[in-house]
Write a protein that holds these residues in place. Sequence first.
Motif, PDB file in Angstrom:
ATOM      1  N   TRP A  59      -5.403  -3.024   5.141  1.00 25.77           N
ATOM      2  CA  TRP A  59      -4.518  -2.016   4.546  1.00 25.77           C
ATOM      3  C   TRP A  59      -3.058  -2.349   4.835  1.00 25.77           C
ATOM      4  O   TRP A  59      -2.206  -2.318   3.944  1.00 25.77           O
ATOM      5  CB  TRP A  59      -4.887  -0.636   5.093  1.00 25.77           C
ATOM      6  CG  TRP A  59      -3.990   0.461   4.619  1.00 25.77           C
ATOM      7  CD1 TRP A  59      -2.810   0.861   5.184  1.00 25.77           C
ATOM      8  CD2 TRP A  59      -4.167   1.281   3.458  1.00 25.77           C
ATOM      9  NE1 TRP A  59      -2.253   1.889   4.459  1.00 25.77           N
ATOM     10  CE2 TRP A  59      -3.072   2.167   3.390  1.00 25.77           C
ATOM     11  CE3 TRP A  59      -5.156   1.369   2.482  1.00 25.77           C
ATOM     12  CZ2 TRP A  59      -2.935   3.113   2.380  1.00 25.77           C
ATOM     13  CZ3 TRP A  59      -5.011   2.319   1.475  1.00 25.77           C
ATOM     14  CH2 TRP A  59      -3.914   3.174   1.434  1.00 25.77           C
ATOM     15  N   ARG A  60      -2.788  -2.669   6.088  1.00 28.20           N
ATOM     16  CA  ARG A  60      -1.404  -2.966   6.464  1.00 28.20           C
ATOM     17  C   ARG A  60      -0.897  -4.244   5.805  1.00 28.20           C
ATOM     18  O   ARG A  60       0.291  -4.376   5.506  1.00 28.20           O
ATOM     19  CB  ARG A  60      -1.307  -3.090   7.984  1.00 28.20           C
ATOM     20  CG  ARG A  60      -1.543  -1.771   8.715  1.00 28.20           C
ATOM     21  CD  ARG A  60      -1.657  -1.974  10.214  1.00 28.20           C
ATOM     22  NE  ARG A  60      -2.087  -0.746  10.892  1.00 28.20           N
ATOM     23  CZ  ARG A  60      -2.769  -0.718  12.014  1.00 28.20           C
ATOM     24  NH1 ARG A  60      -3.133  -1.856  12.597  1.00 28.20           N
ATOM     25  NH2 ARG A  60      -3.121   0.428  12.567  1.00 28.20           N
ATOM     26  N   MET A  98       0.834  -1.197   0.000  1.00 28.40           N
ATOM     27  CA  MET A  98       0.000   0.000   0.000  1.00 28.40           C
ATOM     28  C   MET A  98       0.873   1.254   0.000  1.00 28.40           C
ATOM     29  O   MET A  98       2.004   1.233   0.489  1.00 28.40           O
ATOM     30  CB  MET A  98      -0.909   0.006   1.235  1.00 28.40           C
ATOM     31  CG  MET A  98      -1.971  -1.068   1.239  1.00 28.40           C
ATOM     32  SD  MET A  98      -3.154  -0.833  -0.113  1.00 28.40           S
ATOM     33  CE  MET A  98      -4.391  -2.057   0.323  1.00 28.40           C
ATOM     34  N   PRO A  99       0.370   2.333  -0.542  1.00 29.58           N
ATOM     35  CA  PRO A  99       1.156   3.576  -0.537  1.00 29.58           C
ATOM     36  C   PRO A  99       1.291   4.138   0.868  1.00 29.58           C
ATOM     37  O   PRO A  99       0.545   3.772   1.776  1.00 29.58           O
ATOM     38  CB  PRO A  99       0.330   4.506  -1.434  1.00 29.58           C
ATOM     39  CG  PRO A  99      -1.058   3.967  -1.359  1.00 29.58           C
ATOM     40  CD  PRO A  99      -0.924   2.486  -1.216  1.00 29.58           C
ATOM     41  N   LEU A 111     -17.754   2.479   5.885  1.00 35.58           N
ATOM     42  CA  LEU A 111     -17.304   2.653   4.505  1.00 35.58           C
ATOM     43  C   LEU A 111     -17.285   4.119   4.096  1.00 35.58           C
ATOM     44  O   LEU A 111     -16.394   4.560   3.351  1.00 35.58           O
ATOM     45  CB  LEU A 111     -18.223   1.861   3.567  1.00 35.58           C
ATOM     46  CG  LEU A 111     -18.143   0.337   3.679  1.00 35.58           C
ATOM     47  CD1 LEU A 111     -19.219  -0.319   2.822  1.00 35.58           C
ATOM     48  CD2 LEU A 111     -16.763  -0.171   3.278  1.00 35.58           C
ATOM     49  N   LEU A 112     -18.245   4.878   4.590  1.00 33.52           N
ATOM     50  CA  LEU A 112     -18.348   6.288   4.218  1.00 33.52           C
ATOM     51  C   LEU A 112     -17.410   7.187   5.014  1.00 33.52           C
ATOM     52  O   LEU A 112     -17.078   8.289   4.565  1.00 33.52           O
ATOM     53  CB  LEU A 112     -19.792   6.766   4.394  1.00 33.52           C
ATOM     54  CG  LEU A 112     -20.809   6.172   3.399  1.00 33.52           C
ATOM     55  CD1 LEU A 112     -22.222   6.436   3.869  1.00 33.52           C
ATOM     56  CD2 LEU A 112     -20.587   6.732   1.996  1.00 33.52           C
ATOM     57  N   SER A 113     -16.973   6.729   6.180  1.00 34.28           N
ATOM     58  CA  SER A 113     -16.173   7.596   7.045  1.00 34.28           C
ATOM     59  C   SER A 113     -14.690   7.234   7.089  1.00 34.28           C
ATOM     60  O   SER A 113     -13.847   8.109   7.310  1.00 34.28           O
ATOM     61  CB  SER A 113     -16.739   7.578   8.473  1.00 34.28           C
ATOM     62  OG  SER A 113     -16.672   6.277   9.032  1.00 34.28           O
ATOM     63  N   ASN A 114     -14.354   5.960   6.913  1.00 29.55           N
ATOM     64  CA  ASN A 114     -12.965   5.524   6.975  1.00 29.55           C
ATOM     65  C   ASN A 114     -12.296   5.802   5.630  1.00 29.55           C
ATOM     66  O   ASN A 114     -12.694   5.251   4.602  1.00 29.55           O
ATOM     67  CB  ASN A 114     -12.904   4.033   7.315  1.00 29.55           C
ATOM     68  CG  ASN A 114     -11.486   3.558   7.597  1.00 29.55           C
ATOM     69  OD1 ASN A 114     -10.549   3.907   6.893  1.00 29.55           O
ATOM     70  ND2 ASN A 114     -11.332   2.732   8.626  1.00 29.55           N
ATOM     71  N   LEU A 115     -11.303   6.656   5.613  1.00 30.40           N
ATOM     72  CA  LEU A 115     -10.689   7.081   4.362  1.00 30.40           C
ATOM     73  C   LEU A 115     -10.051   5.930   3.594  1.00 30.40           C
ATOM     74  O   LEU A 115      -9.921   5.991   2.364  1.00 30.40           O
ATOM     75  CB  LEU A 115      -9.635   8.162   4.640  1.00 30.40           C
ATOM     76  CG  LEU A 115     -10.163   9.484   5.210  1.00 30.40           C
ATOM     77  CD1 LEU A 115      -9.012  10.448   5.448  1.00 30.40           C
ATOM     78  CD2 LEU A 115     -11.207  10.108   4.282  1.00 30.40           C
ATOM     79  N   LYS A 116      -9.649   4.875   4.317  1.00 30.61           N
ATOM     80  CA  LYS A 116      -9.006   3.740   3.659  1.00 30.61           C
ATOM     81  C   LYS A 116     -10.009   2.717   3.134  1.00 30.61           C
ATOM     82  O   LYS A 116      -9.648   1.851   2.326  1.00 30.61           O
ATOM     83  CB  LYS A 116      -8.054   3.042   4.639  1.00 30.61           C
ATOM     84  CG  LYS A 116      -6.888   3.898   5.097  1.00 30.61           C
ATOM     85  CD  LYS A 116      -6.054   3.168   6.144  1.00 30.61           C
ATOM     86  CE  LYS A 116      -4.884   4.030   6.615  1.00 30.61           C
ATOM     87  NZ  LYS A 116      -4.130   3.375   7.728  1.00 30.61           N
ATOM     88  N   ASN A 121      -7.675   3.819 -11.582  1.00 27.99           N
ATOM     89  CA  ASN A 121      -6.610   2.820 -11.802  1.00 27.99           C
ATOM     90  C   ASN A 121      -6.158   2.127 -10.518  1.00 27.99           C
ATOM     91  O   ASN A 121      -5.048   1.603 -10.448  1.00 27.99           O
ATOM     92  CB  ASN A 121      -5.402   3.470 -12.491  1.00 27.99           C
ATOM     93  CG  ASN A 121      -5.737   4.035 -13.844  1.00 27.99           C
ATOM     94  OD1 ASN A 121      -6.420   3.390 -14.635  1.00 27.99           O
ATOM     95  ND2 ASN A 121      -5.289   5.257 -14.102  1.00 27.99           N
ATOM     96  N   TRP A 122      -7.033   2.125  -9.507  1.00 30.44           N
ATOM     97  CA  TRP A 122      -6.658   1.494  -8.236  1.00 30.44           C
ATOM     98  C   TRP A 122      -6.797  -0.023  -8.304  1.00 30.44           C
ATOM     99  O   TRP A 122      -5.876  -0.755  -7.981  1.00 30.44           O
ATOM    100  CB  TRP A 122      -7.507   2.061  -7.103  1.00 30.44           C
ATOM    101  CG  TRP A 122      -7.227   1.421  -5.774  1.00 30.44           C
ATOM    102  CD1 TRP A 122      -7.996   0.505  -5.122  1.00 30.44           C
ATOM    103  CD2 TRP A 122      -6.077   1.615  -4.948  1.00 30.44           C
ATOM    104  NE1 TRP A 122      -7.409   0.129  -3.939  1.00 30.44           N
ATOM    105  CE2 TRP A 122      -6.221   0.798  -3.814  1.00 30.44           C
ATOM    106  CE3 TRP A 122      -4.929   2.413  -5.066  1.00 30.44           C
ATOM    107  CZ2 TRP A 122      -5.283   0.745  -2.784  1.00 30.44           C
ATOM    108  CZ3 TRP A 122      -3.984   2.365  -4.037  1.00 30.44           C
ATOM    109  CH2 TRP A 122      -4.173   1.534  -2.925  1.00 30.44           C
ATOM    110  N   TRP A 123      -7.970  -0.504  -8.698  1.00 32.94           N
ATOM    111  CA  TRP A 123      -8.209  -1.955  -8.724  1.00 32.94           C
ATOM    112  C   TRP A 123      -7.741  -2.556 -10.044  1.00 32.94           C
ATOM    113  O   TRP A 123      -7.862  -1.944 -11.098  1.00 32.94           O
ATOM    114  CB  TRP A 123      -9.697  -2.265  -8.547  1.00 32.94           C
ATOM    115  CG  TRP A 123     -10.257  -1.837  -7.223  1.00 32.94           C
ATOM    116  CD1 TRP A 123     -11.086  -0.779  -6.994  1.00 32.94           C
ATOM    117  CD2 TRP A 123     -10.022  -2.446  -5.957  1.00 32.94           C
ATOM    118  NE1 TRP A 123     -11.391  -0.703  -5.652  1.00 32.94           N
ATOM    119  CE2 TRP A 123     -10.749  -1.712  -4.989  1.00 32.94           C
ATOM    120  CE3 TRP A 123      -9.280  -3.541  -5.530  1.00 32.94           C
ATOM    121  CZ2 TRP A 123     -10.752  -2.036  -3.637  1.00 32.94           C
ATOM    122  CZ3 TRP A 123      -9.270  -3.870  -4.180  1.00 32.94           C
ATOM    123  CH2 TRP A 123      -9.997  -3.120  -3.253  1.00 32.94           C
TER     124      TRP A 123
END
Length: 301
Positions: free
Chosen positions: A74-75, A1-2, A105-110, A11-13
């Motif tokens: 994410w990690r 992950m970045p 889903l709407l609040s967590n930026l990741k 172009n993420w997925w």
Amino acid sequence: MPSTVPTTLDNWWCDYSSEYAFVGFSYEITRCQSVAELQNDFINIRNAFNGRYVRIYGFCDQIGYYDNVVNAAWRAGVGVHALIWFGFDGDSLWKDRRDALLRSLLSNLKAKFVTRAVQFGSEPLFDAVLQEDELAQQVRAAKATLSSLKIPVTISELAYGYQERDGGQEVLDAIDIIDAHMLPFFSAQASTASKSWPLVLGDLNWFVAHGNGKKIYLTENGWPSQTSPGVQPNSLQAVANVANEQAYYALLDQHCSDFKAVAGGGVGWFAHIYSDKMEPGYGIYGTNGALKFPFRPRTSC
């Protein structure tokens, strides 16, 4: 992950056409595992098996728990097929689980960079948890809520679950992708896992014929190494042991090119489930924490 969260999903997925053959594990969260345990298991899925995804199974009703899943994924560098669990008691707790997941889903930026799909239930049609039109409406409403996040919405279901319901096609038309259950051990024609390809192909062909070219994943997918009160065959010839569990996944590997050729981007399959501690008999890991058999499934062909 970045190192920092991106600002766009462009172009993420990877393209669906690259997501065929083995893609990951079903993973039960009913024990409400800690972030550390989630992270360790997800890293193992990624590094030991080249898994791309974790398909959540079961539920944990701790406030904010899906944020733990997102942060661990994410990690670890894996994606998630999230799940709204209905259960088997006919209660309305699923509405709270739906609302909690959507809030996260709407609040967590990741979250949108980790969540590949949202699933309503595990066999909700087969279990008749909602009327077909109501389930389809729930799918459409969630799609509208998540439209800015571009997260596909589906249900996780048997072919038979759709087939036995007059309104099954309405649900199939409403979903974005097909998360199909493939459990040939329960077929009335089941014998040994190595002979189960016609059973797999029969259900798969039904989804292809009725799915309007949508991407297909086999989410709850496997062959048990043992029976239990909730895992009983419908064929006297069906054999449940470790050798047959291993043989089923070997069979899927043998048909990698067949999965790759299916319209909609091929068929990606999950192993159900990560550990026998989660669901006895289906785990790749036994209750002792060791692999039950060598497991290095193909991720491409």
